[in-house]
Write an enzyme that holds these catalytic residues in place. Structure first.
Site, PDB file in Angstrom:
ATOM      1  N   HIS A   1      29.403  20.070  57.702  1.00 48.08           N
ATOM      2  CA  HIS A   1      29.003  21.474  57.897  1.00 48.08           C
ATOM      3  C   HIS A   1      29.531  22.031  59.221  1.00 48.08           C
ATOM      4  CE1 HIS A   1      26.312  22.110  54.376  1.00 48.08           C
ATOM      5  NE2 HIS A   1      26.262  20.802  54.418  1.00 48.08           N
TER       6      HIS A   1
ATOM      7  N   ASP B   1      32.946  22.590  59.341  1.00 52.47           N
ATOM      8  CA  ASP B   1      34.219  23.241  59.019  1.00 52.47           C
ATOM      9  C   ASP B   1      34.106  24.752  58.967  1.00 52.47           C
ATOM     10  OD1 ASP B   1      32.761  23.071  56.637  1.00 52.47           O
ATOM     11  OD2 ASP B   1      34.515  22.583  55.396  1.00 52.47           O
TER      12      ASP B   1
ATOM     13  N   GLY C   1      30.471  15.801  41.546  1.00 52.27           N
ATOM     14  CA  GLY C   1      29.128  15.978  42.082  1.00 52.27           C
ATOM     15  C   GLY C   1      28.678  14.897  43.043  1.00 52.27           C
ATOM     16  N   ALA C   2      29.616  14.081  43.507  1.00 52.05           N
ATOM     17  CA  ALA C   2      29.253  12.968  44.397  1.00 52.05           C
ATOM     18  C   ALA C   2      29.571  13.260  45.856  1.00 52.05           C
ATOM     19  CB  ALA C   2      29.985  11.700  43.960  1.00 52.05           C
TER      20      ALA C   2
ATOM     21  N   SER D   1      36.507  18.986  43.342  1.00 48.92           N
ATOM     22  CA  SER D   1      37.021  20.359  43.211  1.00 48.92           C
ATOM     23  C   SER D   1      38.298  20.559  44.023  1.00 48.92           C
ATOM     24  CB  SER D   1      35.958  21.374  43.642  1.00 48.92           C
ATOM     25  OG  SER D   1      35.505  21.106  44.958  1.00 48.92           O
TER      26      SER D   1
ATOM     27  N   GLU E   1      38.287  28.596  45.897  1.00 56.08           N
ATOM     28  CA  GLU E   1      36.905  28.123  45.829  1.00 56.08           C
ATOM     29  C   GLU E   1      35.934  29.203  46.310  1.00 56.08           C
ATOM     30  OE1 GLU E   1      34.384  24.075  46.355  1.00 56.08           O
ATOM     31  OE2 GLU E   1      36.551  24.110  46.170  1.00 56.08           O
TER      32      GLU E   1
ATOM     33  N   ASP F   1      38.193  20.110  52.837  1.00 52.71           N
ATOM     34  CA  ASP F   1      38.452  19.292  51.655  1.00 52.71           C
ATOM     35  C   ASP F   1      39.904  19.407  51.205  1.00 52.71           C
ATOM     36  OD1 ASP F   1      35.776  18.868  51.892  1.00 52.71           O
ATOM     37  OD2 ASP F   1      35.198  20.040  50.130  1.00 52.71           O
TER      38      ASP F   1
END
Length: 385
Positions: free
Chosen positions: A36, A38, A126-127, A132, A164, A176
């Site tokens: 958190h 970025d 979802g891990a 994505s 995104e 990411d």
């Protein structure tokens, strides 16, 4: 990898009735530290992993974009001219959003050919391993090649982030996509999210006899829902009240002043980001000066901050981290956006089996579902296969 590449080619041919002209792949990522930070224009230290998303592509005679995947039955089809971010839905919003985002970086959708895309992946969804961004990066690299756009990898990372943010509606930062496009073998990517300057930092895990164990709790999360956005709003509120452009502008020395100006919740959100930025810098320095054996305490401190100050952990993640630490891990922390997903544990290679048995047992004892666990290595970024 050969299996997924073959599966993607086969899936393409079965879906579209002709052979793909090329295959591209991009890795998921694990964030070693820097959570958190970025979107607060701070520092992150992710690494690309040896789990990848593969895109098989074929050109079309018209200007239609069709997208299919191994994980959904439907084929999404849309004329390039009709790509509008707010109209894209479901999983197809990721690849279709990339095509639209490329138009915001110079692609003329009235002039480029249509394409068929088929997507397959072994990046868990979802891990917190950024399945994505792996889709976005593989599609961006593929379209950049076949549309002859000539965009560099840092620009393609911005393309993926824009897709995104605008097409999917998830307010994520650029970490990411940067990891997926810039990653290198046995190295992490030290990224300054304000300047987008990046440096490759050698990890040296194999030489040190260490491994990174992923513990996927099976608790799924979604960045497009409330918790992530609420944390981002708290950070923006804290920066505004403290008179800075972003929390990146604050140091640990500013926290005493912040405590007097902010309500308790906002202060704790700010404290996490400020101390996490410092932990990233400390981790990079420690890796360079002492090696990976010395970063365990920083990983532990990062998890405690996310659990207590940012409040994005869940009982399954806390249990995974605690059990890992009690059974030989040098350090462990949740990774990714939180509210579920995965934890990572840095441990001696010879201790991995013991860790897995202990974590399985602890989850069963607490009545949690069995976690999926696997070792990852730092891999190279997106490529044409």
């Amino acid at each position: 990898m050969s299996d997924i590449r073959d599966d993607a080619r086969r899936g393409f041919a079965e879906t579209f009735g002709h052979e793909a002209s090329g295959v591209w792949s991009a890795p998921g990522r694990v964030n070693l530290i820097g959570e958190h930070t970025d979107y607060n224009l701070g520092f992150v230290l992710p690494l690309a992993i040896n789990r990848r998303t593969v895109v098989a592509l074929g050109l079309r005679e018209d200007r239609v974009l069709r997208v299919a995947s191994a994980f959904a039955d439907e084929v999404a089809e849309i004329p390039l001219a009709q790509l509008v971010p707010g109209e894209l839905e479901g999983w197809a919003a990721y690849p279709l959003g990339v095509a639209w985002a490329l138009s915001q970086h110079g692609a003329d959708l009235a002039a480029v050919p249509g394409v068929d895309l088929f997507i397959d992946s072994d990046v868990p969804v979802g891990a917190g391993l950024s399945s994505s961004a792996a889709i976005e990066s593989a599609v961006a690299l593929a379209l950049n090649d076949v549309w002859r756009l000539g965009l560099d990898r840092r620009t393609l990372a911005r393309v993926g982030q824009l897709a995104e943010n605008e097409a999917v509606g998830a307010p994520t930062g650029i970490m990411d996509q940067s990891a997926s496009l810039l990653g290198e073998t046995d190295a992490a990517v030290f990224l300054d999210c304000r300047t987008l300057d990046s440096q490759v930092v050698d990890l040296g895990l194999e030489a040190a006899g260490l491994a990174i164990l992923i513990i996927d709790t099976g608790v799924s999360h979604s960045h497009a829902t409330g918790g992530y956005g609420a944390r981002r709003a708290s950070c923006e509120k804290g920066a505004q009240m403290l008179g800075v452009e972003s929390l990146r502008d604050l140091t640990v020395d500013d926290l005493e002043r912040a405590r007097t100006l902010l309500d308790d919740e906002t202060f704790r959100r700010v404290r996490h980001v400020v101390t996490e930025n410092q932990r990233v810098l400390d981790t990079v320095r420690t890796l360079r000066e002492q090696g990976p054996e010395a970063i365990g305490e920083l990983l532990d401190a990062s998890h405690a901050s996310m659990r207590d100050d940012f409040e994005i952990s869940v009982p399954e993640l806390d249990l995974a981290v605690e059990t890992a630490g009690a059974n030989g891990a040098l350090g462990a922390r949740m990774t990714g956006g939180g509210f579920g997903g995965a934890a990572i544990a840095l441990a001696p290679t010879h201790a991995i089996s013991r860790l897995q048995v202990a974590i399985d047992g602890a989850f069963a004892e607490h009545g949690f579902g069995q976690p999926e666990m696997f070792v990852v290595t730092a891999s190279h970024g997106a490529v044409r296969e």
